[in-house]
Motif scaffolding. Sequence first.
Motif, PDB file in Angstrom:
ATOM      1  N   MET A   1      44.692  13.376  32.104  1.00 53.80           N
ATOM      2  CA  MET A   1      44.769  12.006  31.604  1.00 53.80           C
ATOM      3  C   MET A   1      43.416  11.324  31.778  1.00 53.80           C
ATOM      4  N   ALA A   2      42.588  11.471  30.808  1.00 55.05           N
ATOM      5  CA  ALA A   2      41.254  10.899  30.876  1.00 55.05           C
ATOM      6  C   ALA A   2      41.295   9.384  31.026  1.00 55.05           C
ATOM      7  N   LYS A   3      42.206   8.735  30.346  1.00 50.73           N
ATOM      8  CA  LYS A   3      42.276   7.274  30.417  1.00 50.73           C
ATOM      9  C   LYS A   3      42.628   6.823  31.845  1.00 50.73           C
ATOM     10  N   LEU A   4      43.556   7.511  32.506  1.00 54.47           N
ATOM     11  CA  LEU A   4      43.919   7.182  33.881  1.00 54.47           C
ATOM     12  C   LEU A   4      42.704   7.325  34.791  1.00 54.47           C
ATOM     13  N   GLU A   5      41.970   8.406  34.642  1.00 55.08           N
ATOM     14  CA  GLU A   5      40.783   8.613  35.468  1.00 55.08           C
ATOM     15  C   GLU A   5      39.771   7.500  35.257  1.00 55.08           C
ATOM     16  N   ASP A   6      39.607   7.046  34.016  1.00 54.96           N
ATOM     17  CA  ASP A   6      38.681   5.949  33.725  1.00 54.96           C
ATOM     18  C   ASP A   6      39.116   4.664  34.425  1.00 54.96           C
ATOM     19  N   ILE A   7      40.407   4.383  34.386  1.00 53.03           N
ATOM     20  CA  ILE A   7      40.940   3.171  35.024  1.00 53.03           C
ATOM     21  C   ILE A   7      40.697   3.223  36.532  1.00 53.03           C
ATOM     22  N   VAL A   8      41.005   4.357  37.139  1.00 52.26           N
ATOM     23  CA  VAL A   8      40.862   4.502  38.591  1.00 52.26           C
ATOM     24  C   VAL A   8      39.390   4.472  38.990  1.00 52.26           C
ATOM     25  N   ARG A   9      38.548   5.129  38.226  1.00 57.48           N
ATOM     26  CA  ARG A   9      37.123   5.213  38.538  1.00 57.48           C
ATOM     27  C   ARG A   9      36.457   3.830  38.564  1.00 57.48           C
ATOM     28  N   ARG A  10      36.956   2.887  37.775  1.00 54.93           N
ATOM     29  CA  ARG A  10      36.375   1.535  37.722  1.00 54.93           C
ATOM     30  C   ARG A  10      36.661   0.718  38.980  1.00 54.93           C
ATOM     31  N   GLN A  11      37.598   1.163  39.804  1.00 54.05           N
ATOM     32  CA  GLN A  11      38.016   0.389  40.974  1.00 54.05           C
ATOM     33  C   GLN A  11      37.234   0.824  42.211  1.00 54.05           C
ATOM     34  N   LYS A  12      37.025  -0.118  43.116  1.00 54.41           N
ATOM     35  CA  LYS A  12      36.374   0.189  44.392  1.00 54.41           C
ATOM     36  C   LYS A  12      37.413   0.730  45.366  1.00 54.41           C
ATOM     37  N   THR A  13      36.976   1.513  46.325  1.00 54.37           N
ATOM     38  CA  THR A  13      37.868   2.021  47.360  1.00 54.37           C
ATOM     39  C   THR A  13      38.532   0.843  48.072  1.00 54.37           C
ATOM     40  N   GLY A  14      39.845   0.890  48.211  1.00 55.88           N
ATOM     41  CA  GLY A  14      40.601  -0.179  48.857  1.00 55.88           C
ATOM     42  C   GLY A  14      41.115  -1.234  47.890  1.00 55.88           C
ATOM     43  N   ALA A  15      40.680  -1.191  46.639  1.00 54.78           N
ATOM     44  CA  ALA A  15      41.123  -2.181  45.646  1.00 54.78           C
ATOM     45  C   ALA A  15      42.582  -1.958  45.277  1.00 54.78           C
ATOM     46  N   THR A  16      43.295  -3.058  45.072  1.00 53.86           N
ATOM     47  CA  THR A  16      44.678  -3.025  44.599  1.00 53.86           C
ATOM     48  C   THR A  16      44.651  -3.366  43.120  1.00 53.86           C
ATOM     49  N   PHE A  17      45.335  -2.542  42.309  1.00 59.01           N
ATOM     50  CA  PHE A  17      45.362  -2.775  40.868  1.00 59.01           C
ATOM     51  C   PHE A  17      46.654  -2.228  40.276  1.00 59.01           C
ATOM     52  N   VAL A  18      46.883  -2.521  39.011  1.00 58.05           N
ATOM     53  CA  VAL A  18      48.121  -2.143  38.337  1.00 58.05           C
ATOM     54  C   VAL A  18      47.840  -1.062  37.304  1.00 58.05           C
ATOM     55  N   ILE A  19      48.761  -0.102  37.223  1.00 61.35           N
ATOM     56  CA  ILE A  19      48.750   0.901  36.159  1.00 61.35           C
ATOM     57  C   ILE A  19      50.098   0.790  35.452  1.00 61.35           C
ATOM     58  N   SER A  20      50.068   0.656  34.138  1.00 64.04           N
ATOM     59  CA  SER A  20      51.316   0.507  33.385  1.00 64.04           C
ATOM     60  C   SER A  20      51.441   1.578  32.306  1.00 64.04           C
ATOM     61  N   ALA A  21      52.663   1.756  31.838  1.00 71.86           N
ATOM     62  CA  ALA A  21      52.928   2.682  30.738  1.00 71.86           C
ATOM     63  C   ALA A  21      52.125   2.278  29.512  1.00 71.86           C
ATOM     64  N   GLN A  22      52.063   0.997  29.250  1.00 73.06           N
ATOM     65  CA  GLN A  22      51.344   0.498  28.080  1.00 73.06           C
ATOM     66  C   GLN A  22      49.852   0.817  28.171  1.00 73.06           C
ATOM     67  N   MET A  23      49.267   0.676  29.351  1.00 73.70           N
ATOM     68  CA  MET A  23      47.838   0.975  29.530  1.00 73.70           C
ATOM     69  C   MET A  23      47.532   2.427  29.195  1.00 73.70           C
ATOM     70  N   LEU A  24      48.468   3.322  29.520  1.00 73.58           N
ATOM     71  CA  LEU A  24      48.264   4.750  29.288  1.00 73.58           C
ATOM     72  C   LEU A  24      48.878   5.216  27.970  1.00 73.58           C
ATOM     73  N   GLN A  25      49.382   4.272  27.196  1.00 69.77           N
ATOM     74  CA  GLN A  25      50.012   4.549  25.904  1.00 69.77           C
ATOM     75  C   GLN A  25      51.118   5.592  26.030  1.00 69.77           C
ATOM     76  N   MET A  26      51.989   5.360  27.027  1.00 66.01           N
ATOM     77  CA  MET A  26      53.123   6.243  27.285  1.00 66.01           C
ATOM     78  C   MET A  26      54.413   5.460  27.131  1.00 66.01           C
ATOM     79  N   THR A  27      55.496   6.160  26.864  1.00 66.83           N
ATOM     80  CA  THR A  27      56.803   5.507  26.845  1.00 66.83           C
ATOM     81  C   THR A  27      57.230   5.292  28.292  1.00 66.83           C
ATOM     82  N   PRO A  28      58.111   4.309  28.534  1.00 66.39           N
ATOM     83  CA  PRO A  28      58.601   4.122  29.909  1.00 66.39           C
ATOM     84  C   PRO A  28      59.245   5.391  30.476  1.00 66.39           C
TER      85      PRO A  28
END
Length: 75
Positions: A1-28
């Motif tokens: 999942m290249a898109k997931l890796e891109d999302i995670v890579r943008r965050q600093k260690t210890g950062a809290t963030f959200v990952i959603s089905a819509q962000m990854l273009q997946m069905t629930p």
Amino acid sequence: MAKLEDIVRRQKTGATFVISAQMLQMTPRDFDAVAQVWDDEGGPGFNVAGVPFRVVVDGEFFISRVTVVRTTAEV
């Protein structure tokens, strides 16, 4: 999942963030299966924090969004 890796890579260690089905273009339904593994084992570079957000699709509950905490500098 290249898109997931891109999302995670943008965050600093210890950062809290959200990952959603819509962000990854997946069905629930598809996201739910992956999110359950993340909840049990952790994801690539993050751990699930808190209670996953669920939606109802055809009378079934599916995880559609998770709050996560970045754990490592590598993905």
